[in-house]
Design a protein around this motif. Structure first.
Motif, short mmCIF file in Angstrom:
data_model
loop_
_atom_site.label_atom_id
_atom_site.label_comp_id
_atom_site.label_asym_id
_atom_site.label_seq_id
_atom_site.Cartn_x
_atom_site.Cartn_y
_atom_site.Cartn_z
N SER A 4 0.83 -1.21 0.00
CA SER A 4 0.00 0.00 0.00
C SER A 4 0.87 1.26 0.00
N GLU A 5 1.95 1.23 0.78
CA GLU A 5 2.85 2.38 0.81
C GLU A 5 3.51 2.59 -0.55
N MET A 6 3.84 1.48 -1.20
CA MET A 6 4.45 1.56 -2.53
C MET A 6 3.51 2.24 -3.52
N PHE A 7 2.24 1.85 -3.48
CA PHE A 7 1.28 2.42 -4.43
C PHE A 7 0.91 3.86 -4.08
N ILE A 8 0.93 4.20 -2.81
CA ILE A 8 0.71 5.58 -2.40
C ILE A 8 1.83 6.47 -2.96
N SER A 9 3.05 5.93 -2.90
CA SER A 9 4.20 6.66 -3.44
C SER A 9 4.07 6.84 -4.95
N LEU A 10 3.64 5.78 -5.62
CA LEU A 10 3.45 5.86 -7.07
C LEU A 10 2.37 6.87 -7.44
N GLN A 11 1.31 6.92 -6.63
CA GLN A 11 0.24 7.88 -6.88
C GLN A 11 0.75 9.31 -6.76
N GLY A 12 1.66 9.52 -5.83
CA GLY A 12 2.25 10.85 -5.67
C GLY A 12 3.01 11.28 -6.91
#
Length: 229
Positions: A4-12
């Motif tokens: 989830s943290e990885m995808f939050i970073s990608l969304q940023g």
């Protein structure tokens, strides 16, 4: 790092990229509006009375290019300097249109082909890609090909306006332009297709010159041109 943290970073990263593209889009819209205003102004030369107003129209067009410089200056600040080609598609077409308009103004003023360096000076950008926001060679050539189409139209309208010497001069210019493009080994599909259209512009102008010839108006045009010299 969790999934989830990885995808939050990608969304940023995606959001930041989308913000850049939106800022670019806003400036490009302004550039397109200015380009339309310049084009509308220059289209007046195709009308009968427009031939007498060419210097005035060119002067007004150059004043509009002052706004273009400001707008392109703003565009440069909207993305990282080393990512020109990542976002190039956003402004490619309007930049080609601006090249055409600058080339048309210079032709109307001097009946010569504008250099890429002169275009960059008019637009307030660079000719050398290493120096930042620049005029790509293919964008320059595409704009010049649009100029050829515009001049073929001008040749026809010149006859309608009773200016029989201008089509002869346009014919000489377009043939020199065609010879220049023949020296290039064009591999870009889009540019190659645009260049293929140049032969129709050459043919159209040749038909205008031929029509003047069979009507005996080319002799009149030649004598007028000689008298002007």
């Amino acid at each position: 790092m969790s999934v989830s943290e990885m995808f939050i970073s990608l969304q940023g990263v995606l959001t930041a990229d989308q913000d850049i593209r939106e800022e670019i889009r806003k400036v490009v819209q302004t550039l397109e509006q200015t380009a339309r205003e310049i084009l509308t102004l220059l289209q007046g030369v195709h009308q009968g009375a427009g031939f007498q107003d060419i210097p005035k129209k060119c002067q007004k067009a150059r004043e509009h290019f002052g706004a273009v410089k400001t707008q392109l200056g703003s565009l440069k600040t909207k993305f990282p300097a080393d990512q020109y080609y990542r976002f190039h598609e956003h402004w490619r077409f309007v930049l080609q249109r601006l090249v055409f308009l600058a080339a048309f103004v210079v032709y109307l003023e001097t009946e010569t082909l504008v250099t890429r360096e002169a275009v960059t000076e008019i637009l307030g950008i660079e000719a050398d890609r290493e120096r930042g926001f620049h005029l790509d060679i293919e964008d320059y050539l595409s704009g010049i090909l649009t100029l050829a189409s515009e001049l073929s139209r001008l040749a026809v309208n010149s006859v309608t306006a009773g200016d029989y010497s201008r089509p002869l001069r346009i014919s000489t210019f377009i043939n020199e332009l065609d010879s220049g493009f023949r020296l290039l080994n064009l591999k870009n599909d889009s540019l190659r297709k645009r260049y293929d259209g140049l032969k129709y512009d050459v043919k159209k102008i040749e038909e205008v010159v031929y029509d003047l010839s069979i009507r005996g108006l080319n002799k009149e045009a030649t004598s007028v041109a000689g008298a002007e010299k």
